[in-house]
Write an enzyme that holds these catalytic residues in place. Structure first.
Site, PDB file in Angstrom:
ATOM      1  N   ASP A   1       0.876  -1.162   0.000  1.00 48.71           N
ATOM      2  CA  ASP A   1       0.000   0.000   0.000  1.00 48.71           C
ATOM      3  C   ASP A   1       0.920   1.220   0.000  1.00 48.71           C
ATOM      4  O   ASP A   1       2.137   1.094   0.184  1.00 48.71           O
ATOM      5  CB  ASP A   1      -0.910  -0.026   1.234  1.00 48.71           C
ATOM      6  CG  ASP A   1      -2.229   0.697   0.993  1.00 48.71           C
ATOM      7  OD1 ASP A   1      -2.296   1.513   0.048  1.00 48.71           O
ATOM      8  OD2 ASP A   1      -3.197   0.466   1.749  1.00 48.71           O
ATOM      9  N   ALA A   2       0.365   2.405  -0.219  1.00 49.72           N
ATOM     10  CA  ALA A   2       1.201   3.603  -0.338  1.00 49.72           C
ATOM     11  C   ALA A   2       2.120   3.752   0.872  1.00 49.72           C
ATOM     12  O   ALA A   2       1.672   3.727   2.021  1.00 49.72           O
ATOM     13  CB  ALA A   2       0.314   4.829  -0.485  1.00 49.72           C
TER      14      ALA A   2
END
Length: 619
Positions: A298-299
């Site tokens: 994820d980011a």
């Protein structure tokens, strides 16, 4: 529009397939890359879709970062200035992505968060409701078509990879970030919807992503703001959280996104979230579940991770890669992250064999899309592939079929038509019936589009309907005036817009959990409306279906599961009996109804005609 030059042809999307030639290209390319170039292949950064002159400083900065750090993947988005998302046009996006492809030594891979279709970022495309609306329809064909249409439009503008479907099982009503982004609370239904979406997306040549591994549905914290924890034991994780991911892997999902979650049953070290845990990424996902595709973080700029790496933010990339992730997306500091990875590779902390394996996987993925043969998209094709009327019509049908009637006291619905012009001519007098219908739109911010399509839909049936927009900043001040209108009205619609928004903090007072509850001032107004007029009020949940748990005295309750324009139009039609109501809850609402509940209604054959119950709700 950037045009093809030399011998390069436009890329014509087809089913994803890695042939012998593509495999040879990937292997040959890998052997030509320096260590610095290989490290760059492991990162993905933002590109914001907008028109940029080739000499524009913003474009030059983007191009220079791509060349300096050897970036080979971008995540396409648009400018976001909360609460506004500044969507742009398909041609602008295609132009920019084509230009970057031309300026890159190697073909680029473009990804995006198209959870509700390309319309999340670009105008003129097919707009779909949130995933939970698909769960409410129970129709797997809808999910498959959703994948196919999104893939067709995505590939037309040059985006190859969608960070969707969401494989989270939303079992926690207080979940502030998943909620309606999930297909529902039943692991089997979620898995089936996920698999159907993947099937449709693959038909039109789009890469898919199952997220947020190992399951973000049973959390009460937004991982954009803090470290969320999944507290279930191993047996619970196996039977609930992991089941849809197994279905996704069986369906051939191309990538799995790992979340910044604390999962004590899988990782005992409190300093490690799933993203940086070898036990989660390598042992569970790769070995036990047998996933061989691209594992993506994820980011990396989310607070759920950066809080753990505040003294050395670049270290997060190294730990995530060591845990088994192939692609590191949106680093909080690209320079620090790139150099930390390069230093770890040179020191021997990172295995060159692991780096080569991940880079080769990414190169093979590009070849499977045909990017080694052609990179650019044909601008002329957009007019044929994007926003096709048949696709728009199906998206509306899906939103209509998702509308779910949870409670009905038999006194209000369907709403009465009034004030219509017999001749249907413009500027003719309409019947004045002041305050017969009062509509209160409770949104996060009255400056947004929330409620506008709903208002137009309602005014088609009641031209003089009184529509009032309220947000947390104005609710208290407008309360007395609104209550006067409510008391005089024959019927009231309270349309409540509460949707999961990354990083959202209610009134700037929330902790890291964020909120999908109605803000205090707006909640007090809704409570007052129900105290005065529950019997004649329809509460319309344009988002979070769990809303009614905080207002148990609601007598008429409709869920649309989304704030999209198609859901607003569907809700307006349902209020007046213009469409059949067929939806069933894909989640349970504590104290209100169980999953599967839904009162079915036939459409009116004529205005004022009878209604027929097909199935009672479970209370």
């Amino acid at each position: 529009m950037a045009t093809a030059s030399g011998k390069e042809k436009y890329l014509r999307p087809g089913p994803i397939h890695l042939d012998h030639g593509g495999e040879k290209w990937a292997e040959k390319t890998l052997h030509k890359l320096s260590l610095e170039e290989k490290i760059g292949q492991l990162f993905m950064i933002w590109v914001r879709a907008q028109f940029l002159n080739v000499e524009n400083p913003d474009y030059l900065q983007l191009r220079d970062a791509m060349l300096k750090y050897h970036i080979a993947s971008f995540a396409m988005t648009v400018r976001w200035d909360p609460p506004f998302l500044y969507r742009n046009q398909p041609y602008e996006a295609a132009y920019l992505l084509n230009r970057l492809q031309q300026d890159s030594p190697l073909p680029l891979l473009f990804a995006a968060d198209f959870e509700r279709g390309v319309s999340m970022r670009l105008h003129g495309t097919t707009e779909f409701p949130h995933a939970m609306a698909f769960g409410a329809t129970g129709n797997l064909k809808y999910a498959e078509d959703f994948g196919r249409i999104t893939a067709q439009e995505s590939r037309a503008i040059g985006v190859h990879w969608n960070f969707f479907p969401d494989a989270d099982v939303n079992s926690n009503p207080a979940n502030p970030i998943i909620n309606t982004r999930s297909f529902g609370e039943d692991p089997q239904q979620v898995g089936e919807m996920v698999a159907a979406y993947i099937k449709g997306a693959h038909e039109a040549g789009m890469l898919t992503t199952a997220k947020h591994f190992p399951g973000h549905g049973d959390t009460a914290t937004d991982s954009h703001l803090g470290v969320a924890q999944v507290t279930g034991n191993l047996a619970r994780l196996q039977s609930v959280e992991l089941a849809p991911f197994r279905a996704a892997i069986a369906a051939g999902v191309d990538s799995v996104m790992v979340a910044h979650l604390s999962v004590p049953a899988l990782e005992s070290n409190p300093e490690r979230v799933a993203t940086t845990s070898p036990a989660v990424v390598t042992d569970l996902l790769r070995k036990q579940l047998g996933f061989n595709g691209i594992v993506v973080t994820d980011a990396l700029d989310m607070a759920g991770l950066t809080r753990l790496y505040a003294p050395n933010v670049g270290r997060a990339a190294v730990d995530a890669f060591k845990a088994g992730n192939d692609l590191l997306i949106i680093p909080a500091d690209l320079d620090a992250s790139y150099n930390a990875m390069l230093a770890a590779a040179k020191s021997g902390e990172l295995s060159l064999q692991q780096i080569d394996a991940s880079v080769l996987k990414i190169l093979k993925t590009k070849a499977s899309l045909g990017l080694h043969k052609a990179r650019l998209v044909d601008p002329e094709a957009l007019a044929h592939l994007v926003g096709a009327p048949a696709n728009l019509e199906e998206a509306q049908e899906i939103a209509d079929d998702a509308i779910t009637l949870v409670r009905d006291n038999g006194q209000v619905l369907p709403l009465k038509h009034s004030g219509t012009v017999t001749a249907g001519l413009p500027y003719t007098t309409v019947e004045e019936v002041h305050n017969r219908l009062v509509v209160v739109v409770l949104s996060e911010d009255v400056r947004t589009e929330a409620g506008r399509a709903l208002e137009r839909g309602i005014e088609e049936h009641v031209p003089d309907a009184r529509v009032i927009y309220v947000d947390p900043r104005s609710a208290a001040a407008m309360s007395d005036e609104i209550m006067q209108d409510v008391d005089q009205a024959e019927a009231v619609v309270a349309a409540v817009y509460v949707i999961p928004t990354p990083g959202r903090m209610r009134n700037n007072e929330e902790g890291p959990g964020g909120s999908v509850a109605l803000a205090d001032a707006s909640g007090a107004l809704l409570q007052k409306i129900l105290d005065h007029a529950a019997a004649k009020t329809v509460v319309l949940a344009m988002g979070n279906p769990y809303l009614a748990a905080d207002f148990p005295q609601v007598q008429n309750y409709i869920c649309a599961f989304s704030n999209s324009a198609v859901s607003e139009r569907g809700a307006a039609q349902a209020l007046f009996g213009e469409i059949a109501i067929r939806g069933h809850l894909p989640v349970s609402i504590p104290g209100i109804a169980q999953r599967g509940a839904g009162i079915e209604r036939d459409a009116h054959s004529a205005r004022g005609g009878p209604q027929h119950d097909s199935q009672p709700a479970t209370h």
